[in-house]
Design an enzyme around this catalytic site. Structure first.
Site, PDB file in Angstrom:
ATOM      1  N   HIS A   8       0.881  -1.179   0.000  1.00 30.69           N
ATOM      2  CA  HIS A   8       0.000   0.000   0.000  1.00 30.69           C
ATOM      3  C   HIS A   8       0.915   1.223   0.000  1.00 30.69           C
ATOM      4  CE1 HIS A   8      -3.613  -2.342   1.434  1.00 30.69           C
ATOM      5  NE2 HIS A   8      -2.660  -3.108   1.935  1.00 30.69           N
TER       6      HIS A   8
ATOM      7  N   ARG B 187      -0.185   4.403  -0.774  1.00 29.28           N
ATOM      8  CA  ARG B 187      -0.943   5.535  -0.208  1.00 29.28           C
ATOM      9  C   ARG B 187      -1.163   6.737  -1.114  1.00 29.28           C
ATOM     10  NH1 ARG B 187      -2.915   2.218   3.424  1.00 29.28           N
ATOM     11  NH2 ARG B 187      -1.691   1.903   5.294  1.00 29.28           N
TER      12      ARG B 187
ATOM     13  N   HIS C 194      -9.354  -9.850   0.206  1.00 31.15           N
ATOM     14  CA  HIS C 194      -9.193  -9.701   1.656  1.00 31.15           C
ATOM     15  C   HIS C 194     -10.373 -10.441   2.264  1.00 31.15           C
ATOM     16  CE1 HIS C 194      -8.038  -7.289   5.363  1.00 31.15           C
ATOM     17  NE2 HIS C 194      -9.104  -7.983   5.726  1.00 31.15           N
TER      18      HIS C 194
ATOM     19  N   ASP D  62       2.498  -6.848   2.475  1.00 34.12           N
ATOM     20  CA  ASP D  62       1.359  -6.041   2.938  1.00 34.12           C
ATOM     21  C   ASP D  62       1.870  -4.766   3.601  1.00 34.12           C
ATOM     22  OD1 ASP D  62      -1.166  -5.123   3.405  1.00 34.12           O
ATOM     23  OD2 ASP D  62      -1.721  -6.672   4.843  1.00 34.12           O
TER      24      ASP D  62
HETATM   25  O1  DOR Z   1      -3.843  -3.991   8.355  1.00 34.46           O
HETATM   26  C1  DOR Z   1      -4.175  -3.649   7.234  1.00 34.46           C
HETATM   27  N1  DOR Z   1      -3.846  -2.454   6.742  1.00 34.46           N
HETATM   28  N2  DOR Z   1      -4.915  -4.484   6.496  1.00 34.46           N
HETATM   29  C2  DOR Z   1      -5.487  -4.082   5.343  1.00 34.46           C
HETATM   30  O2  DOR Z   1      -6.204  -4.846   4.753  1.00 34.46           O
HETATM   31  C3  DOR Z   1      -5.291  -2.717   4.854  1.00 34.46           C
HETATM   32  C4  DOR Z   1      -4.052  -2.144   5.374  1.00 34.46           C
HETATM   33  C5  DOR Z   1      -3.956  -0.650   5.161  1.00 34.46           C
HETATM   34  O3  DOR Z   1      -4.193  -0.199   4.036  1.00 34.46           O
HETATM   35  O4  DOR Z   1      -3.630   0.059   6.112  1.00 34.46           O
END
Ligand code: DOR
Length: 440
Positions: free
Chosen positions: A61, A63, A178, A302
């Site tokens: 991610h 952002r 997910h 992740d």
């Molecule tokens: O812990 C998580 N953070 N799980 C997710 O599915 C999304 C992610 C996030 O984007 O912060």
């Protein structure tokens, strides 16, 4: 004759492990073997080092757009290449979400000229864009469709079987899920104990994960579609998924292997909070077994950065997610040093696995004709991981204070040396990853 030769290293690829050289020309691997008599513009002497296919992190991610105070495409990619990662698949829970053709194009445009690694972006499914998903999944730079069946960071959510079925009926590529059952998560909110992050895995239980994964697999079978279950976190799901491998590919996360509850919550509190949660030891043991016995197809970091200030809020106001793109490979190499993983399995999880399950056209194998992506590692190098070596804007890591054995020394993307010994020496050359189902 070559643009780059990497000499005298120990190659780790489909052939096994052995000493050799790799030659790259015009961004592609053009020779593997003994290249001692050949010349090149650049030569890396990899004596004592291991040369892996360029590694791929299929879940990050970064952002951007909208949450750039946590990370952006440039800082996220820099963290990736410092961690030996040549390519990433980035997630759609940005602001706006990556759920239209324009938003996906926008991400590709923002990435071009700024990201130091190659990239693909997941398109997010919503209840309103289902009719457009088959077009979205074919767009240049698209990694496929991502579905949040349980709510997490951001507002992407498709929780019911009817809409998940509609999604599966429309798409042809393998979609990523997910998998936590939103209906059960709603019921379980009562198990949240204020200021006690160790209640996170009671409030997002193993039952919620298994229920969702069971529903999802049944739908995938009904619609005859391949699915990818992201961050599988329970023993129960592993047992269930073991008899559905014809349709299902499986990801696990470093954090679910490195840590377990309640211990990690006592140690780092909300900084261990993520979705799905880090759970008790018997789940952790089952995930390790699934990595070792081959059930797991890929590992993804992740990488989900939030600032220290945000993570310091009292549970449950604290957001879920931890950074990890820079530490995933060091964590896995350390596991190799401890005898928990083989180096071949690391390559399987971070290169051959992504290549195979996502049909990546030209990455994930160190073979003639593939992109000249290489990750070079020093298996003996010990590095103390601390928050201040973290390039992510979030500036912290759950591994803070741990000394890991094994570290990347070079990240090479299409023949360009992007990172060498902790320094980024070429920036912004990332390009969209090509997929066999989707060549542009
Ligand atoms: O812990 C998580 N953070 N799980 C997710 O599915 C999304 C992610 C996030 O984007 O912060």
């Amino acid at each position: 004759m070559f643009d780059l030769i990497v000499k005298n290293g120990t190659l780790v690829n489909h052939n096994g492990i052995g000493i050799g050289d790799v030659g790259i020309k015009n961004g592609k691997i053009t020779a593997i073997g003994d290249l001692k008599t050949q010349s090149a513009d650049k030569v890396i002497d990899a004596t004592g080092l291991h040369i892996l296919p360029g590694l791929i992190d299929t879940q990050v991610h970064f952002r951007e757009p909208g949450l750039e105070h946590k990370e952006d495409l440039e800082t996220g990619a820099n963290a990736a290449v410092l961690g030996g990662i040549c390519s990433v698949f980035e997630m759609p829970n940005t602001n706006p979400t990556t759920s239209t053709n324009e938003c996906l194009d926008d991400k590709v445009n923002r990435a071009t000229g700024r990201m130091s690694c190659d990239f693909a972006f997941y398109a997010g499914a919503t209840n309103d864009n289902i009719d457009n998903l088959s077009e979205l999944e074919r767009q240049n730079g698209c990694a496929g469709i991502k579905v949040f069946m349980g709510s997490s960071t951001g507002n992407l959510l498709v929780k019911d079987d009817e809409n998940v079925g509609r999604i599966l009926s429309k798409i042809t590529r393998r979609a990523a899920f997910h998998s936590e059952d939103e209906f059960i998560l709603e019921e379980e909110k009562k198990y949240v104990r204020a200021n006690d992050p160790s209640s996170h895995y009671e409030a997002r239980s193993a039952r919620a994960a298994l229920s969702c994964t069971t529903r999802l697999v049944n739908l995938a079978r009904q619609y005859k579609k391949r699915i990818h279950v992201l961050h599988v976190s329970t023993k129960d799901e592993m047992e269930f998924l073991a008899v559905h491998k014809d349709l299902v590919s499986i990801e696990v996360l470093p954090n679910h292997l490195a840590f377990y509850g309640p211990d990690i919550y006592h140690k780092i509190g909300t900084f261990a909070q993520q979705n799905p949660p880090i759970r008790e030891k018997h789940h952790n043991d089952a995930l390790w077994a699934a990595v070792q016995n081959g059930l797991v197809d890929v590992m993804g970091s992740d990488h989900a950065p939030h600032t220290i200030e945000e993570k310091s809020k009292p549970y449950p106001a604290s957001p879920s997610g931890t950074p990890g793109v820079q530490t995933m490979l060091p964590f896995m190499l350390d596991a190799v040093s401890k005898g928990r993983l083989s180096l071949l399995r690391v390559v399987d999880l971070l290169a051959h696995g992504p290549n195979r399950i996502f049909n990546i056209a030209n990455k994930g194998r160190m073979a003639i004709g593939y992109d000249g992506d290489l990750t070079i590692v020093d298996l003996k190098k010990q590095v103390k991981i601390t928050n201040d070596i973290i390039a992510s804007k979030s500036q912290w890591t759950p591994f803070d204070g741990e000394t890991l054995t094994g570290f990347p020394t070079h990240t090479i993307v299409r023949g360009e040396i992007v990172m060498t010994n902790g320094e980024i020496i070429a920036k912004g050359l990332g390009k969209p990853i090509q997929f066999q189902e989707n060549i542009h």
